[in-house]
Design a protein around this motif. Structure first.
Motif, PDB file in Angstrom:
ATOM      1  N   GLU A  78       0.808  -1.309  -0.244  1.00 14.44           N
ATOM      2  CA  GLU A  78      -0.083  -0.061  -0.098  1.00 14.44           C
ATOM      3  C   GLU A  78       0.863   1.331  -0.118  1.00 14.44           C
ATOM      4  O   GLU A  78       2.007   1.349   0.748  1.00 14.44           O
ATOM      5  N   ARG A  79       0.614   2.059  -0.793  1.00 17.72           N
ATOM      6  CA  ARG A  79       1.330   3.475  -0.813  1.00 17.72           C
ATOM      7  C   ARG A  79       0.260   4.591  -1.281  1.00 17.72           C
ATOM      8  O   ARG A  79      -1.052   4.162  -1.430  1.00 17.72           O
ATOM      9  N   GLY A  80       0.679   5.829  -1.212  1.00 13.10           N
ATOM     10  CA  GLY A  80      -0.192   6.687  -1.192  1.00 13.10           C
ATOM     11  C   GLY A  80      -0.266   7.432  -2.880  1.00 13.10           C
ATOM     12  O   GLY A  80      -0.594   6.488  -3.656  1.00 13.10           O
ATOM     13  N   VAL A  81       0.098   8.454  -3.042  1.00 14.46           N
ATOM     14  CA  VAL A  81       0.251   8.963  -4.708  1.00 14.46           C
ATOM     15  C   VAL A  81       1.539   8.649  -5.446  1.00 14.46           C
ATOM     16  O   VAL A  81       2.530   9.162  -4.505  1.00 14.46           O
ATOM     17  N   VAL A  82       1.537   7.674  -6.202  1.00 14.64           N
ATOM     18  CA  VAL A  82       2.840   7.326  -7.006  1.00 14.64           C
ATOM     19  C   VAL A  82       2.678   7.621  -8.404  1.00 14.64           C
ATOM     20  O   VAL A  82       1.644   7.313  -9.006  1.00 14.64           O
ATOM     21  N   PRO A  83       3.642   8.277  -8.830  1.00 11.06           N
ATOM     22  CA  PRO A  83       3.815   8.532 -10.297  1.00 11.06           C
ATOM     23  C   PRO A  83       3.622   7.312 -11.051  1.00 11.06           C
ATOM     24  O   PRO A  83       3.684   6.265 -10.700  1.00 11.06           O
ATOM     25  N   TYR A  84       2.452   7.284 -12.098  1.00 12.85           N
ATOM     26  CA  TYR A  84       2.176   6.219 -12.910  1.00 12.85           C
ATOM     27  C   TYR A  84       3.570   5.453 -13.414  1.00 12.85           C
ATOM     28  O   TYR A  84       3.365   4.155 -13.370  1.00 12.85           O
ATOM     29  N   ALA A  85       4.360   6.097 -14.101  1.00 13.22           N
ATOM     30  CA  ALA A  85       5.570   5.512 -14.531  1.00 13.22           C
ATOM     31  C   ALA A  85       6.143   4.562 -13.547  1.00 13.22           C
ATOM     32  O   ALA A  85       6.752   3.400 -13.823  1.00 13.22           O
ATOM     33  N   ILE A  86       6.269   4.980 -12.520  1.00 17.26           N
ATOM     34  CA  ILE A  86       7.212   4.263 -11.194  1.00 17.26           C
ATOM     35  C   ILE A  86       6.232   2.957 -10.961  1.00 17.26           C
ATOM     36  O   ILE A  86       6.792   1.922 -10.968  1.00 17.26           O
ATOM     37  N   ALA A  87       4.912   3.160 -10.795  1.00 20.10           N
ATOM     38  CA  ALA A  87       3.825   2.042 -10.634  1.00 20.10           C
ATOM     39  C   ALA A  87       4.122   0.893 -11.823  1.00 20.10           C
ATOM     40  O   ALA A  87       3.983  -0.215 -11.378  1.00 20.10           O
ATOM     41  N   HIS A  88       4.043   1.498 -12.983  1.00 19.79           N
ATOM     42  CA  HIS A  88       4.112   0.587 -13.961  1.00 19.79           C
ATOM     43  C   HIS A  88       5.284  -0.203 -14.193  1.00 19.79           C
ATOM     44  O   HIS A  88       5.390  -1.306 -14.403  1.00 19.79           O
ATOM     45  N   SER A  89       6.624   0.475 -13.664  1.00 23.53           N
ATOM     46  CA  SER A  89       7.748  -0.219 -13.539  1.00 23.53           C
ATOM     47  C   SER A  89       7.812  -1.391 -12.492  1.00 23.53           C
ATOM     48  O   SER A  89       8.427  -2.479 -12.940  1.00 23.53           O
ATOM     49  N   TRP A  90       7.148  -1.171 -11.310  1.00 23.64           N
ATOM     50  CA  TRP A  90       7.138  -2.051 -10.332  1.00 23.64           C
ATOM     51  C   TRP A  90       6.273  -3.301 -11.067  1.00 23.64           C
ATOM     52  O   TRP A  90       6.609  -4.496 -10.783  1.00 23.64           O
TER      53      TRP A  90
END
Length: 221
Positions: free
Chosen positions: A12-24
């Motif tokens: 669980e995280r708060g607001v995360v840039p889309y590109a970072i989450a996509h990389s995850w």
């Protein structure tokens, strides 16, 4: 379905840039292609304002010029048309190996819908499916969108539930390419609703529907 409850890591995280989450997601999927025995993951977070297009999505559903706009637009490998993410919208990315559930994409989509329907029910809202479409509606308004990518039966992308977002961003698109059905949010039905509370309900419903034991972890990719 396998009757044994699998362990699923909850991140669980708060607001995360889309590109970072996509990389995850890409890293987690790649790891599970190499080692299918790795445990599943559910990521729950929010994104800064961004428009995403499915792999085969048309630009016709954008009401602005994506090449000359202040709004970030990105095309990704999920299915579906254009959608909008912003803070106040809870996004879920399940990284599941469907070999251990059912190798059936329609089944998987219906399970994701069931998770969201149960979350809405916890707040006294009647979530409904619309025949021929994917997502969940309440009183004719689409509160949850679903778009997935499955490769070698390992899932990525997922669902977006409008809890208490700034809905004005949806006015710049035809959400999911559906012209005649408006989008809505839980806040319109339940003023003052808190995203953190809904996130907890999503975790509970996800564990029930997929018969998993959620273990909260810090994601390291």
């Amino acid at each position: 379905m396998n009757s044994k409850r699998r362990v699923c890591h909850l991140y669980e995280r708060g607001v995360v840039p889309y590109a970072i989450a996509h990389s995850w997601q890409q890293s987690l999927v790649a790891e599970r292609r190499q080692n299918p025995d790795l445990e599943d993951v559910l990521i729950l977070l929010e994104h800064p304002p961004i428009y995403t297009l499915g792999q085969g999505a048309t630009l016709d559903f954008l009401k602005f010029d994506a090449t000359q706009s202040e709004w970030e637009v990105v095309r990704v490998e999920r299915g579906g048309e254009v959608t909008y993410h912003c803070p106040g919208q809870l996004v879920g990315y399940p990284i599941l190996n469907l070999h251990t559930y059912q190798k059936d994409l329609h089944w998987y989509l219906r399970q994701l819908e069931e998770v969201l329907i149960r979350v809405l029910a916890a707040y006294g809202l009647q979530g409904e499916r619309v025949p021929g479409l994917t997502g969940v509606w309440v009183e004719g308004k689409k509160l949850a969108a679903i778009g997935i990518k499955v490769s070698r039966w390992i899932t990525m992308h997922g669902f977006a539930l409008n809890v208490c977002p700034d809905m004005s961003g949806f006015e710049r698109i035809v959400p999911c390419g559906i012209v005649d059905k408006p989008v809505g949010s839980m806040e319109q039905f339940i003023p003052g609703i808190q995203l953190e509370d809904v996130r907890e309900q999503v975790a509970i419903a996800f564990a029930e529907v997929f018969n998993v034991h959620l273990v909260q972890v810090d994601l390291e990719v």
